[in-house]
Design a protein around this motif. Structure first.
Motif, PDB file in Angstrom:
ATOM      1  N   LYS A 263       1.198 -14.487 -13.846  1.00 50.03           N
ATOM      2  CA  LYS A 263       0.130 -15.458 -13.610  1.00 50.03           C
ATOM      3  C   LYS A 263      -0.744 -14.959 -12.462  1.00 50.03           C
ATOM      4  N   SER A 264      -2.038 -14.860 -12.720  1.00 48.77           N
ATOM      5  CA  SER A 264      -2.975 -14.462 -11.668  1.00 48.77           C
ATOM      6  C   SER A 264      -4.209 -15.351 -11.761  1.00 48.77           C
ATOM      7  N   LYS A 267     -10.941 -13.710  -9.606  1.00 43.11           N
ATOM      8  CA  LYS A 267     -11.474 -13.590  -8.244  1.00 43.11           C
ATOM      9  C   LYS A 267     -12.704 -14.452  -8.031  1.00 43.11           C
ATOM     10  N   ALA A 327      -6.622  -8.326 -11.767  1.00 41.76           N
ATOM     11  CA  ALA A 327      -6.045  -9.533 -11.182  1.00 41.76           C
ATOM     12  C   ALA A 327      -4.527  -9.558 -11.383  1.00 41.76           C
ATOM     13  N   SER A 328      -4.062  -9.139 -12.562  1.00 40.56           N
ATOM     14  CA  SER A 328      -2.625  -9.108 -12.852  1.00 40.56           C
ATOM     15  C   SER A 328      -1.930  -8.030 -12.029  1.00 40.56           C
ATOM     16  N   LYS A 330      -2.850  -6.973  -9.115  1.00 43.41           N
ATOM     17  CA  LYS A 330      -2.797  -7.459  -7.736  1.00 43.41           C
ATOM     18  C   LYS A 330      -1.599  -8.386  -7.542  1.00 43.41           C
ATOM     19  N   GLU A 331      -1.315  -9.223  -8.541  1.00 44.44           N
ATOM     20  CA  GLU A 331      -0.187 -10.145  -8.458  1.00 44.44           C
ATOM     21  C   GLU A 331       1.138  -9.392  -8.485  1.00 44.44           C
ATOM     22  N   ARG A 334       1.775  -7.886  -5.187  1.00 46.51           N
ATOM     23  CA  ARG A 334       2.204  -8.913  -4.223  1.00 46.51           C
ATOM     24  C   ARG A 334       3.695  -9.210  -4.380  1.00 46.51           C
TER      25      ARG A 334
END
Length: 401
Positions: A263-264, A267, A327-328, A330-331, A334
């Protein structure tokens, strides 16, 4: 010629008779109606049952263990099929408290005419309080030695009383089978570890390396897999806990996930994007320069865009797909960064296999650092490289340009 045929027949008949005499049949067998099949066992910190309190039994030593055995007996099975009802159970749980695992199992013979057999044992659950105070090698020594229990039996950890995980309010449901069934759902989520069988667990303990045990929580007869317990290699005791998100990070590092999602959020709009994992692979590459050690973690995955809350986002356009991939990614970074920080800074343990890769690729270096590897690992720099590719986005979307 006729005499020869008669001799052959006589020899054949004689051999047949001798073979029949040598067959023992099932001389050591026991009728299934006379057995209680043990399918699960939970180990907790000692807590005496009502009957043990009534007898005022006193065990030597203060470190008592309570073993809760889940049994299926022919009487339970037959009565369950004949009588339906919300209160009818398909199993029986029996608890014993003592300081010897074998003795507790034998004590059941004083309470039932049907001896317990362990050939069908499916799951062992270890409670948190026990795992913090007992060495797992000592606790499970009798289980490892027992020829009745198959090495494929899986081992789980429980925050709270392990015996609670062997209870259910659902009619006809057998808790031990339910736990094993949840383990099989690993292809649906990154929050379930690969099953830890007795065979694998014995190897982990002997290697003195830190590792994870899948955690299961239980409330009012309902259970959920939630995170994992950290077992420290030096002590073989529980030293900490990873939550569900942190367990996801470990799965990405090891590349052992079979499915799941990421889940992302977009931006620009802050709207939800869901990446559905179809494949995952990861490589841990150790770098050695003199006395300096570092690691590169390379993660790759292919999947599909399964849910998109960005109204202005057109999944048929490569531009939007690239944004969704970033975006995915980046998640995932993290998740990986957070769990590595927890391993290195808070618990100072390696439960993701970094040391094993160093042992394989640089055995001489490993010999120098393996004695205090968890401490050494806590100071080693780790770099991450994540590449996710959306190969499919379904049929939903706008075809406008």
């Amino acid at each position: 010629m006729k005499q020869t045929d008669n001799n052959v027949r006589f020899l054949f008949v004689s051999l047949s008779v001798l073979l029949l005499l040598s067959l023992t049949g099932c001389w050591s067998s026991h009728e299934i109606e006379e057995q209680s099949l043990g399918i699960g066992v939970a180990f907790d910190k000692g807590k005496k049952s009502n009957i043990e309190k009534e007898l005022n039994e006193q065990e030597e030593g203060k470190d008592l263990i309570t073993s809760t055995y889940q049994l299926i007996t022919p009487q339970v099975a037959s009565s369950t099929t004949k009588q339906a009802g919300p209160q009818k159970k398909s199993y029986v749980n029996v608890s014993e408290t003592g300081n010897s695992v074998l003795q507790m199992a034998r004590e059941l013979s004083l309470r039932s005419e049907q001896p317990i057999t362990g050939h069908h044992m499916k799951v062992i659950v270890i409670g948190e309080d026990l795992a913090r105070s007992f060495n797992l090698e000592q606790l499970l020594d009798q289980v490892f030695r027992d020829n009745d229990i198959r090495p494929s039996c899986i081992v789980l950890f429980s925050k709270g009383r392990a015996s609670n995980t062997l209870e259910t309010k659902a009619a006809g449901e057998i808790p031990a089978f339910r736990l094993v069934g949840i383990v099989d759902n690993a292809y649906r989520t990154t929050r379930i570890l690969p099953p830890m069988s007795l065979n694998k667990l014995d190897g982990k303990i002997k290697s003195e390396s830190s590792f994870l045990l899948q955690n299961v929580i239980s409330v009012n007869g309902e259970v959920k897999f939630a995170g994992a317990a950290i077992i420290k290699g030096k002590t073989n005791k529980m030293t900490g806990f990873l939550n569900e998100e942190e367990l996801e990070g470990v799965t990405w590092i090891t590349g052992k996930g079979k499915g799941g999602l990421v889940k992302s959020f977009d931006k620009e709009t802050g709207q939800l994007i869901v990446y559905d994992i179809e494949s995952m692979k990861s490589s841990i590459k150790p770098r050695v320069k003199g006395n300096n050690i570092s690691f590169d973690v390379n993660i790759e995955s292919e999947g599909r865009l399964s849910e998109n809350w960005v109204v202005s986002g057109n999944p048929f356009k490569n531009e939007f797909l690239k944004k969704a991939e970033k975006a995915s990614e980046k998640e995932v970074k993290r998740l990986v960064r957070n769990v590595v920080e927890k391993m290195q800074k808070e618990y100072r343990v390696d439960v993701a296999g970094f040391g094993n890769r160093l042992r394989i690729e640089h055995p001489r270096v490993w010999k120098k650092v393996k004695k205090d590897w968890d401490q050494t690992f806590s100071e080693i720099p780790i770099n991450y490289h994540v590449k996710l590719t959306i190969k499919d986005y379904g049929t939903s979307g706008s075809a406008k340009k």
